[in-house]
Write an enzyme that holds these catalytic residues in place. Structure first.
Site, mmCIF file in Angstrom:
data_model
loop_
_atom_site.group_PDB
_atom_site.id
_atom_site.type_symbol
_atom_site.label_atom_id
_atom_site.label_comp_id
_atom_site.label_asym_id
_atom_site.label_seq_id
_atom_site.Cartn_x
_atom_site.Cartn_y
_atom_site.Cartn_z
ATOM 1 N N ASP A 301 0.929 -1.199 0.337
ATOM 2 C CA ASP A 301 -0.628 -0.205 0.224
ATOM 3 C C ASP A 301 1.238 0.875 0.173
ATOM 4 O O ASP A 301 2.089 1.142 0.535
ATOM 5 C CB ASP A 301 -0.760 0.171 1.307
ATOM 6 N N HIS A 302 0.543 2.229 -0.187
ATOM 7 C CA HIS A 302 1.228 3.516 -0.927
ATOM 8 C C HIS A 302 0.813 3.959 0.993
ATOM 9 O O HIS A 302 -0.383 4.749 1.555
ATOM 10 C CB HIS A 302 0.816 4.416 -1.404
ATOM 11 N N TYR A 476 -5.078 4.180 0.654
ATOM 12 C CA TYR A 476 -6.134 3.546 0.313
ATOM 13 C C TYR A 476 -5.790 2.829 -0.938
ATOM 14 O O TYR A 476 -6.892 2.414 -2.320
ATOM 15 C CB TYR A 476 -7.124 4.155 0.734
ATOM 16 N N HIS A 477 -4.337 2.596 -1.485
ATOM 17 C CA HIS A 477 -3.904 1.789 -2.459
ATOM 18 C C HIS A 477 -3.764 0.240 -2.036
ATOM 19 O O HIS A 477 -2.743 -0.161 -2.467
ATOM 20 C CB HIS A 477 -2.610 1.758 -3.183
ATOM 21 N N PRO A 478 -4.937 -1.088 -1.257
ATOM 22 C CA PRO A 478 -4.425 -1.982 -1.022
ATOM 23 C C PRO A 478 -4.474 -2.721 -2.179
ATOM 24 O O PRO A 478 -5.154 -3.040 -2.947
ATOM 25 C CB PRO A 478 -5.377 -2.223 0.016
#
Length: 548
Positions: A301-302, A476-478
């Site tokens: 994730d970021h 919110y980039h999982p």
């Protein structure tokens, strides 16, 4: 109203109606001879907050429309449980996300192919990006004109945004009109999945046109509890529409079950169904259907940090979007005029290199003329402010998602291990220093009164890293928890056709199959995965690779 049987059959059962699932439901039912049942754990997208772009702030933390997941606390983030919401509504996270359309760099996808995933190089997947979108600018080589998904530029203007961009250009970051085109590097305005006044979710753009087809049945509030098997072949899905009674229903798939539940819920459903690390499942009392070590591993994730400054000599969104001023913005929105209600949370982007000698940008940044309490998107500060956020494009830290118990309604254990890898720490520090310099350019100086977070007294790298651990959040980039790879990779979950290794009739098409995180927000990549999966499932030849 669609029929709702206790047990029935379709050609395909799709679990999850998000970025990929909605596209698959649309594309598969283009063939009138094919029947599809789409299961969505959440409700229909009936609420205005899901369609007004600014409703993001209200929808993303609403348990009616979003899973309210959290990371497990650890010392890497000072014992905090970091919010990790995911959409649970028609359209999935495309109905609640930040609306940014960002594909990433050519090298991201060439790396996927280099890992042994045939057909996933940039030239080969670019036609699928183009197929989805409807965009009016840029180069036809890279951009799509006739897809279902409108992508737009920002119409709303603010002097602070122009000053920020001018300052970045003055620092040597080139102005780039189309970061989704030939080159990502540069600074400019974000492209958004907004058309006129409205959010363009995959529910609105892909499901609405398909709903009238007699061969598509959409079942909302249908929580999948298990994938059903006959030996090693997936035959259907068990689900419930009543959490209180736990009454189970079954839907059968003559051809395939397709899981599109996202990076958290896909590994959870697989593990509940007996697919995953065998010993771990046995310890939980889950009967093992198939021992597959990589299920739930490789989570990426970021991890972002936001620098906040107090503004002067100008009104920011903190004032424009509150009180009596908000009433004026609502009127503008109703009449189709530029309004803050039709904005994405992030407005300006910058993609740049943290140091000389790199072949491509390794940092992504966002800027907006607004600030939020403690730097977290949610509640606006009560003074004029601006925010500059930054994260490392391709983090090296890896985490996991694991079943907590056999209770389908219990959240899984999610541990991203943010900043575990020293390279992520150094890269993020470089990004923080860059964000601070961008907020101190001569072009922006007349609008900046002072830095409020972390504050000018925070100077050393040790202090800044501590600040990042205390205030950093998910972007919110999982992704990556059922990653794609050849059978020679013992941790790979699906092959390059998205079929689960060692099983029949089961595919996965969502962000969990991503083998390495792209240098971008992941929604566009997930939609591309849905488009490509549809051709695979229908037995079509892949689209012709783009000549670059």
């Amino acid at each position: 109203m669609a029929k709702d049987y206790a047990s029935d059959q379709f050609d395909y059962v799709i679990v999850g109606s998000g970025a990929a699932g909605a596209i698959l439901a649309n594309r598969l039912t283009e063939d009138a001879k094919v029947t599809v049942c789409l299961l969505e754990s959440g409700p229909a997208d009936w609420h205005p907050y899901l369609h007004i772009p600014a409703g993001f702030i209200k929808a993303v933390f609403n348990p009616t429309f979003a899973w309210q997941f959290y990371s497990e606390p650890n010392e890497l983030t000072k014992g905090r449980r970091i919010p990790l919401p995911q959409g649970r509504v028609l359209g999935g996270s495309t109905s609640i996300n930040g609306l940014i359309y960002n594909r990433g760099q050519r090298s991201d996808y060439d790396h996927w192919a280099a890992l042994g995933n045939r057909g996933w190089s940039y030239a080969e997947i670019l036609p699928y990006f183009r197929k989805t979108e409807r965009w009016e600018g840029g180069d036809d080589t890279f951009r799509g004109r006739s897809g279902e998904l409108p992508v737009s530029d920002i119409e709303w203007q603010h002097p602070i945004m122009d000053a920020f961009i001018a300052g970045a250009v003055g620092m040597g970051i080139p102005r780039n009109a189309d970061y989704n085109g030939e080159t990502q590097e540069g600074v400019g305005f974000f492209q958004r999945t907004i058309h006129g006044r409205w959010r363009m979710s995959t529910s609105r753009t892909f499901l609405r046109p398909a709903k009238s087809r007699s061969n598509l049945e959409i079942r909302t509030n249908a929580q999948a509890t298990a994938i059903l098997f006959d030996g090693k072949r997936a035959t259907g899905v068990q689900y419930t529409r009543n959490r209180e009674t736990g009454a189970m229903r079954k839907v059968s798939a003559r051809r395939e079950v397709i899981i599109c539940c996202g990076a958290f819920n896909t590994p959870k459903l697989l593990q509940l169904s007996g697919i995953g690390p065998g010993q771990f499942l046995q310890d939980l009392g889950v009967p093992v259907v198939h021992n597959l070590l990589g299920v739930g591993e490789n989570l990426s994730d970021h991890f972002s940090v936001r620098i906040v400054a107090r503004a002067k000599n100008i009104r920011t969104l903190n004032e424009i979007a509150t009180g009596i001023n908000l009433g004026g913005q609502i009127v503008r929105w109703v009449f189709g005029m530029p309004s803050v209600l039709a904005l994405s949370p992030s407005l300006v982007y910058f993609f740049c290199k943290s140091k000389d000698g790199l072949a491509a940008p390794d940092l992504q940044g966002v800027f907006t003329p607004a600030s939020y309490k403690e730097g977290y998107v949610g509640m606006l500060d009560n003074y004029p402010g601006m925010t500059c956020g930054v994260w490392r494009h391709r983090p090296d830290s890896r985490g996991f998602v694991r079943l907590r118990s056999r209770d389908v309604f219990e959240d899984p254990v999610i541990q991203p291990n943010y900043l575990q890898d020293a390279r992520d720490q150094q890269g993020l520090l470089a990004g923080i220093h860059l964000a601070r310099r961008l907020l101190r350019t001569p072009e922006l100086a007349k609008f900046v009164q002072s830095e409020t977070l972390p504050g000018s007294a925070t100077v050393s790298d040790a202090e800044l890293l501590d600040f990042a651990r205390r205030y950093g959040v998910s972007s919110y980039h999982p992704n990556g928890t059922a990653h794609m790879g050849p059978v020679s990779d013992p941790t790979a979950v699906v092959d390059d056709q998205l079929r689960v290794h060692g099983l029949q009739g089961l595919r996965i098409a969502d962000s969990s199959v991503i083998p390495s995180i792209p240098s971008a927000n992941i929604c566009a990549a997930t939609m591309m995965i849905g488009e490509k999966a549809a051709d695979m499932i229908r037995g079509r030849a892949p689209m012709e690779a783009t000549k670059l």
